[in-house]
Motif scaffolding. Structure first.
Motif, PDB file in Angstrom:
ATOM      1  N   GLY A  41      -8.391  10.090  41.236  1.00  0.00           N
ATOM      2  CA  GLY A  41      -7.927  10.403  39.896  1.00  0.00           C
ATOM      3  C   GLY A  41      -7.280   9.254  39.150  1.00  0.00           C
ATOM      4  O   GLY A  41      -6.715   9.451  38.070  1.00  0.00           O
ATOM      5  N   LYS A  42      -7.355   8.047  39.725  1.00  0.00           N
ATOM      6  CA  LYS A  42      -6.718   6.895  39.088  1.00  0.00           C
ATOM      7  C   LYS A  42      -7.740   5.796  38.818  1.00  0.00           C
ATOM      8  O   LYS A  42      -8.828   5.783  39.386  1.00  0.00           O
ATOM      9  N   GLU A  43      -7.347   4.867  37.961  1.00  0.00           N
ATOM     10  CA  GLU A  43      -8.176   3.719  37.674  1.00  0.00           C
ATOM     11  C   GLU A  43      -8.121   2.730  38.844  1.00  0.00           C
ATOM     12  O   GLU A  43      -7.140   2.677  39.608  1.00  0.00           O
ATOM     13  N   ARG A  44      -9.155   1.938  38.935  1.00  0.00           N
ATOM     14  CA  ARG A  44      -9.143   0.876  39.949  1.00  0.00           C
ATOM     15  C   ARG A  44      -8.074  -0.149  39.580  1.00  0.00           C
ATOM     16  O   ARG A  44      -7.933  -0.526  38.416  1.00  0.00           O
ATOM     17  N   GLU A  45      -7.341  -0.610  40.573  1.00  0.00           N
ATOM     18  CA  GLU A  45      -6.290  -1.587  40.305  1.00  0.00           C
ATOM     19  C   GLU A  45      -6.416  -2.772  41.259  1.00  0.00           C
ATOM     20  O   GLU A  45      -6.837  -2.626  42.415  1.00  0.00           O
ATOM     21  N   LEU A  46      -6.015  -3.905  40.755  1.00  0.00           N
ATOM     22  CA  LEU A  46      -6.014  -5.119  41.568  1.00  0.00           C
ATOM     23  C   LEU A  46      -4.822  -5.075  42.511  1.00  0.00           C
ATOM     24  O   LEU A  46      -3.690  -4.849  42.084  1.00  0.00           O
ATOM     25  N   VAL A  47      -5.067  -5.305  43.781  1.00  0.00           N
ATOM     26  CA  VAL A  47      -4.010  -5.287  44.783  1.00  0.00           C
ATOM     27  C   VAL A  47      -3.536  -6.708  45.084  1.00  0.00           C
ATOM     28  O   VAL A  47      -2.338  -6.991  45.059  1.00  0.00           O
ATOM     29  N   ALA A  48      -4.470  -7.592  45.349  1.00  0.00           N
ATOM     30  CA  ALA A  48      -4.104  -8.966  45.692  1.00  0.00           C
ATOM     31  C   ALA A  48      -5.325  -9.851  45.489  1.00  0.00           C
ATOM     32  O   ALA A  48      -6.458  -9.402  45.641  1.00  0.00           O
ATOM     33  N   VAL A  49      -5.077 -11.104  45.152  1.00  0.00           N
ATOM     34  CA  VAL A  49      -6.163 -12.055  44.989  1.00  0.00           C
ATOM     35  C   VAL A  49      -5.738 -13.400  45.567  1.00  0.00           C
ATOM     36  O   VAL A  49      -4.572 -13.797  45.441  1.00  0.00           O
ATOM     37  N   ALA A  50      -6.683 -14.056  46.215  1.00  0.00           N
ATOM     38  CA  ALA A  50      -6.449 -15.371  46.790  1.00  0.00           C
ATOM     39  C   ALA A  50      -7.380 -16.365  46.115  1.00  0.00           C
ATOM     40  O   ALA A  50      -8.608 -16.201  46.162  1.00  0.00           O
ATOM     41  N   THR A  51      -6.803 -17.357  45.465  1.00  0.00           N
ATOM     42  CA  THR A  51      -7.594 -18.427  44.865  1.00  0.00           C
ATOM     43  C   THR A  51      -7.422 -19.684  45.700  1.00  0.00           C
ATOM     44  O   THR A  51      -6.732 -19.668  46.724  1.00  0.00           O
ATOM     45  N   SER A  52      -8.002 -20.768  45.253  1.00  0.00           N
ATOM     46  CA  SER A  52      -7.874 -22.015  45.994  1.00  0.00           C
ATOM     47  C   SER A  52      -6.456 -22.570  45.919  1.00  0.00           C
ATOM     48  O   SER A  52      -6.068 -23.398  46.740  1.00  0.00           O
TER      49      SER A  52
END
Length: 113
Positions: A41-52
């Motif tokens: 029932g919720k929107e997709r959300e960003l949890v964590a991201v790893a960049t360079s």
């Protein structure tokens, strides 16, 4: 590029899980890799991201979740500690490669109270 996620399951509140996502294809160390989730029932959300250059987290998981990557294995991990029932969701890994975004198939995480 294909992504395959592993490690979801059922855990009690306060417990831990480790998610893994393996990427196949032409992957580069500077490609951003991350984890998203979608709760019922919720929107997709960003949890964590790893960049360079760094890692970033949603406020709701900061201090409890840790994202890491092994470039030699084309794998990104999400260590989830102190899990809460509100962390229950389908978790998806994501890779940005040459301007395109790829998604894994999703893995269910269920946290019981």
């Amino acid at each position: 590029v294909q992504l395959q996620a592993f490690g979801g399951g059922l855990v009690q509140a306060g417990g831990s899980l480790r998610l893994s996502c393996v990427a196949s294809g032409s992957i580069f160390s500077f490609d951003a890799m991350g984890w998203w989730r979608r709760a019922p029932g919720k929107e997709r959300e960003l949890v964590a991201v790893a960049t360079s250059s760094d890692n970033s987290y949603a406020a709701s998981v900061k201090g409890r979740f840790t994202i890491s990557r092994d470039n030699a294995k084309n794998t990104v991990y999400l260590q989830m500690n102190s899990l809460k029932p509100e962390d229950t969701a389908v978790y998806y890994c994501q890779l940005d490669n040459w301007g395109l975004r790829y998604w894994g198939q999703g893995t269910q995480v269920t946290v019981s109270s």
